[in-house]
Design an enzyme around this catalytic site. Structure first.
Site, PDB file in Angstrom:
ATOM      1  N   ARG A   1      40.698  42.394  14.268  1.00 18.67           N
ATOM      2  CA  ARG A   1      39.266  42.348  14.640  1.00 18.67           C
ATOM      3  C   ARG A   1      38.865  41.010  15.270  1.00 18.67           C
ATOM      4  NH1 ARG A   1      38.357  44.769   9.452  1.00 18.67           N
ATOM      5  NH2 ARG A   1      38.230  47.027   9.685  1.00 18.67           N
TER       6      ARG A   1
ATOM      7  N   LYS B   1      34.978  37.417  29.733  1.00 18.76           N
ATOM      8  CA  LYS B   1      35.143  38.842  30.044  1.00 18.76           C
ATOM      9  C   LYS B   1      36.620  39.182  29.976  1.00 18.76           C
ATOM     10  CE  LYS B   1      31.299  39.985  33.121  1.00 18.76           C
ATOM     11  NZ  LYS B   1      30.937  40.415  34.492  1.00 18.76           N
TER      12      LYS B   1
ATOM     13  N   GLU C   1      36.610  33.172  45.794  1.00 17.32           N
ATOM     14  CA  GLU C   1      35.693  33.018  44.643  1.00 17.32           C
ATOM     15  C   GLU C   1      35.088  31.608  44.631  1.00 17.32           C
ATOM     16  OE1 GLU C   1      34.824  35.527  42.733  1.00 17.32           O
ATOM     17  OE2 GLU C   1      36.438  36.998  42.921  1.00 17.32           O
TER      18      GLU C   1
ATOM     19  N   LYS D   1      30.256  28.227  37.123  1.00 19.18           N
ATOM     20  CA  LYS D   1      30.366  29.448  36.300  1.00 19.18           C
ATOM     21  C   LYS D   1      29.924  29.159  34.865  1.00 19.18           C
ATOM     22  CE  LYS D   1      32.898  33.510  35.067  1.00 19.18           C
ATOM     23  NZ  LYS D   1      33.993  34.443  35.278  1.00 19.18           N
TER      24      LYS D   1
ATOM     25  N   GLU E   1      25.737  39.095  30.487  1.00 18.57           N
ATOM     26  CA  GLU E   1      25.263  39.670  31.749  1.00 18.57           C
ATOM     27  C   GLU E   1      24.060  40.599  31.578  1.00 18.57           C
ATOM     28  OE1 GLU E   1      28.432  40.530  34.597  1.00 18.57           O
ATOM     29  OE2 GLU E   1      27.138  42.006  35.536  1.00 18.57           O
TER      30      GLU E   1
ATOM     31  N   ARG F   1      23.776  36.286  35.055  1.00 16.16           N
ATOM     32  CA  ARG F   1      25.233  36.327  35.252  1.00 16.16           C
ATOM     33  C   ARG F   1      25.610  37.287  36.376  1.00 16.16           C
ATOM     34  NH1 ARG F   1      30.195  36.045  30.845  1.00 16.16           N
ATOM     35  NH2 ARG F   1      31.844  36.333  32.364  1.00 16.16           N
TER      36      ARG F   1
ATOM     37  N   ASN G   1      28.396  38.339  40.776  1.00 21.17           N
ATOM     38  CA  ASN G   1      28.908  39.518  41.490  1.00 21.17           C
ATOM     39  C   ASN G   1      28.582  39.476  42.977  1.00 21.17           C
ATOM     40  OD1 ASN G   1      29.871  40.561  39.076  1.00 21.17           O
ATOM     41  ND2 ASN G   1      27.876  41.430  38.579  1.00 21.17           N
TER      42      ASN G   1
ATOM     43  N   HIS H   1      30.650  41.418  45.343  1.00 17.90           N
ATOM     44  CA  HIS H   1      31.526  42.290  44.554  1.00 17.90           C
ATOM     45  C   HIS H   1      31.148  43.765  44.629  1.00 17.90           C
ATOM     46  CE1 HIS H   1      33.094  38.529  43.177  1.00 17.90           C
ATOM     47  NE2 HIS H   1      33.938  39.090  42.344  1.00 17.90           N
TER      48      HIS H   1
ATOM     49  N   HIS I   1      34.368  45.595  45.311  1.00 20.20           N
ATOM     50  CA  HIS I   1      34.963  46.597  44.419  1.00 20.20           C
ATOM     51  C   HIS I   1      35.142  47.924  45.142  1.00 20.20           C
ATOM     52  CE1 HIS I   1      33.530  44.289  40.601  1.00 20.20           C
ATOM     53  NE2 HIS I   1      34.735  43.926  40.985  1.00 20.20           N
TER      54      HIS I   1
ATOM     55  N   HIS J   1      42.079  41.544  45.400  1.00 20.74           N
ATOM     56  CA  HIS J   1      40.683  41.434  44.947  1.00 20.74           C
ATOM     57  C   HIS J   1      39.923  40.369  45.741  1.00 20.74           C
ATOM     58  CE1 HIS J   1      37.277  41.275  42.175  1.00 20.74           C
ATOM     59  NE2 HIS J   1      37.473  39.973  42.053  1.00 20.74           N
TER      60      HIS J   1
HETATM   61  P1  NAD Z   1      47.558  38.319  38.914  1.00 25.45           P
HETATM   62  O1  NAD Z   1      47.376  37.928  37.525  1.00 25.45           O
HETATM   63  O2  NAD Z   1      48.140  39.658  39.200  1.00 25.45           O
HETATM   64  O3  NAD Z   1      48.434  37.207  39.645  1.00 25.45           O
HETATM   65  C1  NAD Z   1      48.766  37.378  41.006  1.00 25.45           C
HETATM   66  C2  NAD Z   1      50.274  37.214  41.226  1.00 25.45           C
HETATM   67  O4  NAD Z   1      50.603  35.843  41.145  1.00 25.45           O
HETATM   68  C3  NAD Z   1      51.141  37.916  40.187  1.00 25.45           C
HETATM   69  O5  NAD Z   1      52.234  38.471  40.852  1.00 25.45           O
HETATM   70  C4  NAD Z   1      51.589  36.781  39.273  1.00 25.45           C
HETATM   71  O6  NAD Z   1      52.838  37.043  38.658  1.00 25.45           O
HETATM   72  C5  NAD Z   1      51.685  35.642  40.253  1.00 25.45           C
HETATM   73  N1  NAD Z   1      51.513  34.309  39.701  1.00 25.45           N
HETATM   74  C6  NAD Z   1      50.610  33.899  38.774  1.00 25.45           C
HETATM   75  N2  NAD Z   1      50.643  32.558  38.662  1.00 25.45           N
HETATM   76  C7  NAD Z   1      51.596  32.117  39.517  1.00 25.45           C
HETATM   77  C8  NAD Z   1      52.077  30.843  39.873  1.00 25.45           C
HETATM   78  N3  NAD Z   1      51.540  29.732  39.352  1.00 25.45           N
HETATM   79  N4  NAD Z   1      53.067  30.756  40.791  1.00 25.45           N
HETATM   80  C9  NAD Z   1      53.567  31.887  41.386  1.00 25.45           C
HETATM   81  N5  NAD Z   1      53.135  33.117  41.105  1.00 25.45           N
HETATM   82  C10 NAD Z   1      52.157  33.230  40.182  1.00 25.45           C
HETATM   83  O7  NAD Z   1      46.202  38.266  39.766  1.00 25.45           O
HETATM   84  P2  NAD Z   1      44.917  37.319  39.742  1.00 25.45           P
HETATM   85  O8  NAD Z   1      44.433  37.323  41.130  1.00 25.45           O
HETATM   86  O9  NAD Z   1      45.158  36.033  39.054  1.00 25.45           O
HETATM   87  O10 NAD Z   1      43.916  38.136  38.831  1.00 25.45           O
HETATM   88  C11 NAD Z   1      43.460  39.413  39.208  1.00 25.45           C
HETATM   89  C12 NAD Z   1      42.987  40.120  37.956  1.00 25.45           C
HETATM   90  O11 NAD Z   1      41.920  39.378  37.387  1.00 25.45           O
HETATM   91  C13 NAD Z   1      42.440  41.506  38.243  1.00 25.45           C
HETATM   92  O12 NAD Z   1      42.967  42.401  37.291  1.00 25.45           O
HETATM   93  C14 NAD Z   1      40.941  41.341  38.050  1.00 25.45           C
HETATM   94  O13 NAD Z   1      40.327  42.514  37.581  1.00 25.45           O
HETATM   95  C15 NAD Z   1      40.894  40.262  37.009  1.00 25.45           C
HETATM   96  N6  NAD Z   1      39.630  39.487  36.994  1.00 25.45           N
HETATM   97  C16 NAD Z   1      39.042  39.294  35.803  1.00 25.45           C
HETATM   98  C17 NAD Z   1      37.871  38.563  35.733  1.00 25.45           C
HETATM   99  C18 NAD Z   1      37.236  38.301  34.399  1.00 25.45           C
HETATM  100  O14 NAD Z   1      36.160  37.697  34.363  1.00 25.45           O
HETATM  101  N7  NAD Z   1      37.860  38.692  33.324  1.00 25.45           N
HETATM  102  C19 NAD Z   1      37.307  38.005  36.889  1.00 25.45           C
HETATM  103  C20 NAD Z   1      37.963  38.213  38.098  1.00 25.45           C
HETATM  104  C21 NAD Z   1      39.133  38.960  38.147  1.00 25.45           C
HETATM  105  N1  GLY Z   2      33.735  37.514  37.277  1.00 25.11           N
HETATM  106  C1  GLY Z   2      32.349  37.718  37.015  1.00 25.11           C
HETATM  107  C2  GLY Z   2      31.936  37.307  35.644  1.00 25.11           C
HETATM  108  O1  GLY Z   2      32.714  36.724  34.914  1.00 25.11           O
HETATM  109  O2  GLY Z   2      30.841  37.573  35.251  1.00 25.11           O
END
Ligand code: NAD
Ligand code: GLY
Length: 369
Positions: free
Chosen positions: A122, A144, A186, A228, A238, A242, A246, A249, A253, A267
């Site tokens: 939990r 998030k 971003e 942020k 949000e 917040r 977006n 976005h 999206h 993305h």
């Molecule tokens: P990712 O985690 O898939 O990383 C992108 C690629 O880079 C992967 O192949 C990974 O293995 C590689 N990688 C990571 N670090 C590396 C490094 N230092 N050197 C070489 N390769 C490396 O993608 P991302 O763009 O980091 O994240 C996208 C995800 O984040 C999506 O699922 C999206 O929905 C999520 N997201 C979440 C939030 C949130 O607030 N929680 C906000 C924006 C995006």
């Molecule tokens: N990525 C948008 C948020 O964290 O609210």
């Protein structure tokens, strides 16, 4: 050299530490947070090969035991199946509530590890060590966490704040340029939301942020995290402000959904086009000077980001398909399309019910070209 920012959330407040080479000092940063049980380090195969050894060496040096959980890289890991396997693996180690899940990787690792931390016993402790530019400036900050469903992306998750974010900007040296660019979209977003001087600085320093390994890159990460952090502190879950995060976005999206998340459109690339379209729509509605919308497109293109639907070079259907995809976004309320629009660069606001004909005009222009 590192600098520390604070996310101010009462008893859930935490530090974001930004600096080159931080992973080698991670043990010292984590020691005060670690309970008696081993740390639970979650990463993906690519990041494990590049950076896990240094993290584990640093934990060892600080006398911290750890277990590692290495996932396949990529969006497919944000699934129920992977979540179940991760949680079972964590439970097998005999964790206690004071145990800490450490996410070492990009947004995929951070999101999956965060959901696991929110559910295990939990609620376990959670630390983010983001290794992509996108994760350092966005997903690792703000709490998030989510996995995907057959019904859409990020539909299952929780708000679960980390206890610490360690952003080692040196890890970005191994990140492919396309991924760095996607994260840069971003960064641009923060300037466009509320900081025109930061946007102007990016116009000058964008290449140094994306391709350099110096102070410009660290400053961009810090300023993005500070922007942020301020918004998250004002509206953690949000309910209002917040939503400004977006910007770009709603379009982004929908573009990602039309591209079916198969890697053809990242993305951040979809967000870049979304930023340009949000400004184009603002200009079409007479809210924002056309020159500001043009300036946004110019900067995105100058650094090599896509700034129009055509730039994405993918088959995304037509304007109607995109509008239909926007209507399915989880942020749609009572059927109304909410956009983040702008009165100009650095002056974004929430527009809850946008005139659909202006949207159709903007998209008709995009799909005609
Ligand atoms: P990712 O985690 O898939 O990383 C992108 C690629 O880079 C992967 O192949 C990974 O293995 C590689 N990688 C990571 N670090 C590396 C490094 N230092 N050197 C070489 N390769 C490396 O993608 P991302 O763009 O980091 O994240 C996208 C995800 O984040 C999506 O699922 C999206 O929905 C999520 N997201 C979440 C939030 C949130 O607030 N929680 C906000 C924006 C995006
Ligand atoms: N990525 C948008 C948020 O964290 O609210």
């Amino acid at each position: 050299m590192s600098q520390t920012l604070r996310v101010d959330l009462g008893e859930r407040s935490y530090d974001i530490v930004v600096g080159n080479g931080l992973i080698d000092r991670a043990g010292a940063h984590l020691a005060p947070l670690a309970g008696p049980r081993p740390l639970l380090v979650v990463t993906d195969e690519t990041v494990a090969a590049l950076h896990l050894g240094r993290l584990e060496a640093s934990l060892d040096a600080a006398g911290l035991a750890s277990h590692r959980f290495v996932l396949p890289e990529g969006e497919a890991s944000k699934s129920f199946d992977r979540l179940e396997r991760l949680l079972e693996g964590i439970l097998e180690t005999g964790p206690e509530r004071s145990s800490v899940v450490v996410a070492l990787g990009g947004g995929v690792v951070g999101d999956l590890a965060g959901v696991a931390a929110s559910l295990g016993l939990r609620g376990l402790g959670f630390v983010q060590i983001p290794t992509t530019l996108l994760a350092q400036v966005d997903s690792a900050v703000g709490g998030k966490t989510a996995i995907n469903s057959g019904y859409g992306k990020n539909l299952i998750g929780a708000f679960h704040q980390p206890k610490l974010v360690l952003s080692d900007t040196g890890t970005l040296d191994t990140l492919p340029r396309r991924e760095r660019l996607a994260g840069y979209a971003e960064i641009v977003k923060y300037g466009l939301i509320g900081d025109p001087a930061f946007f102007a600085w990016l116009e000058d320093q964008g290449s140094a942020v994306i391709d350099g390994a110096g102070e410009a890159r660290d400053r961009a990460v810090r300023e993005s995290c500070a922007a942020k952090a301020a918004i998250v502190a004002a509206d953690e879950t949000e309910q209002g402000v917040r939503a400004l995060l977006n910007l770009g976005h709603t379009f982004g999206h929908a573009l990602e959904a039309r591209a079916r998340y198969d890697g053809a459109v990242l993305h951040g690339e979809a967000v870049a086009v979304g930023l340009a379209l949000a400004f184009a729509l603002s200009a079409e509605l007479g809210l924002c000077p056309r020159e500001d919308a043009a300036r946004v497109r110019r900067h995105l293109r100058a650094v090599g980001l896509p700034a129009s639907v055509a730039d994405l070079g993918a088959d995304l259907g037509g304007a109607d398909d995109l509008i239909a995809a926007m209507r399915r976004d989880k942020k749609v309320r009572s059927g109304a399309l909410t956009f983040i629009l702008a009165r100009g660069i650095g002056d974004a606001f929430i527009a809850p019910d946008v005139d659909i004909s202006a949207l159709e005009t903007v998209l008709a222009g995009e799909f005609a070209g």
